[in-house]
Design a protein around this motif. Sequence first.
Motif, PDB file in Angstrom:
ATOM      1  N   ALA A   3       0.837  -1.201   0.000  1.00  0.00           N
ATOM      2  CA  ALA A   3       0.000   0.000   0.000  1.00  0.00           C
ATOM      3  C   ALA A   3       0.869   1.247   0.000  1.00  0.00           C
ATOM      4  CB  ALA A   3      -0.919   0.006   1.215  1.00  0.00           C
ATOM      5  N   CYS A  32      -2.955   0.714   8.310  1.00  0.00           N
ATOM      6  CA  CYS A  32      -2.332  -0.355   7.524  1.00  0.00           C
ATOM      7  C   CYS A  32      -1.936  -1.528   8.415  1.00  0.00           C
ATOM      8  CB  CYS A  32      -1.103   0.188   6.789  1.00  0.00           C
ATOM      9  SG  CYS A  32      -1.507   1.299   5.427  1.00  0.00           S
ATOM     10  N   LEU A  37      -2.034  -4.400   5.585  1.00  0.00           N
ATOM     11  CA  LEU A  37      -1.508  -3.701   4.422  1.00  0.00           C
ATOM     12  C   LEU A  37      -0.052  -3.337   4.690  1.00  0.00           C
ATOM     13  CD1 LEU A  37      -4.481  -1.246   3.692  1.00  0.00           C
ATOM     14  CD2 LEU A  37      -3.908  -3.323   2.424  1.00  0.00           C
ATOM     15  N   LEU A  39       2.664  -0.986   4.203  1.00  0.00           N
ATOM     16  CA  LEU A  39       2.867   0.401   3.778  1.00  0.00           C
ATOM     17  C   LEU A  39       4.305   0.584   3.288  1.00  0.00           C
ATOM     18  CD1 LEU A  39       1.482   3.192   3.631  1.00  0.00           C
ATOM     19  CD2 LEU A  39       2.386   3.655   5.916  1.00  0.00           C
ATOM     20  N   VAL A  74      -4.029   4.561   0.405  1.00  0.00           N
ATOM     21  CA  VAL A  74      -4.665   4.892   1.683  1.00  0.00           C
ATOM     22  C   VAL A  74      -4.504   6.385   1.977  1.00  0.00           C
ATOM     23  CG1 VAL A  74      -4.802   4.358   4.145  1.00  0.00           C
ATOM     24  CG2 VAL A  74      -4.049   2.592   2.531  1.00  0.00           C
TER      25      VAL A  74
END
Length: 223
Positions: A3, A32, A37, A39, A74
Motif C-alpha cells: 500500500a 495499515c 496492508l 505500507l 490509503v
Amino acid sequence: MKAIGYIRVSTDEQAREGISLENQRAKIEAYCGLNDLKLVDVIEDAGKSGKDLNRDGIQVLIEAIKTRSVAAVVVYKLDRLSRRVKDTLSLMELIEKKNITFHSITERIDTKTAMGKFFLNIMASMNQWERDTISERTRDALHLKIVKNERAGQVPYGWRLAQDGKTLLANAKEQKAILLIKELRAKGYSFRAICQDLDKRGYESAGRTWHPQTVKNILRRAA
C-alpha cells in the motif's frame, strides 16, 4: 498487500482544522497495521491546496497507480486527494482501472465493496460543496466590505484608510487622476500614452512610475 499512503495539508487547513501531516501519517500507519496492508511509502504535499491536481506529490501518486507498483492507496480523509468532484472521480476511475483498492480512514471507505464505491461518490460531492461554500462566503464578505466602504485587502488607488483602520475615504488627488485616465482612454489614448500624460502632469502612481498594467487595473476597478 503493498500500500501507498498520501497526505496533504494547506496552511489554512492546518491553522483552521489542525490536520497536520504527522497526524495523517500516524493514522495511515496504524490503519495499515490493523488491516494487513504493507505500507511501502507515504507521499506528501505540504502547504498545497486541494483545488486541483497541480501538485508534485499527487503526480507521484498518479504515476505509482499507473504503473501498479502498489495494490492499495490509503488516505486519512477523502478531501486530501482533491476537493473537486471531477478530479476525485478521475483518480478513482484510474484506481479502479488498475484494479487497485482505495481506503479513506475517516469516511471508512473501502472500494472493494459496492457500498464503499457508492459512499465515495457522495463524499466527493460533499467535499466540493464545502469548498464552493467557503469560496462563496469569502466573496460575499469581501463584497459587503466594499459596499460599506471598508478595506478589503490592499487599499486601492484613489482611496486612503480612515483613522479606524478599515473605512476607506476618497483621496482627492488620486480620484482626479482616475477621472483623467477615464477621459484619456475615452479619447483613444493607449495605456502607455496615458502613463506618459500622467507623469507629465505630476500624478503619482501607487508604485514609483506609471505602467500600462497599473492603468488597466485602475480602469477595471473603476468600471
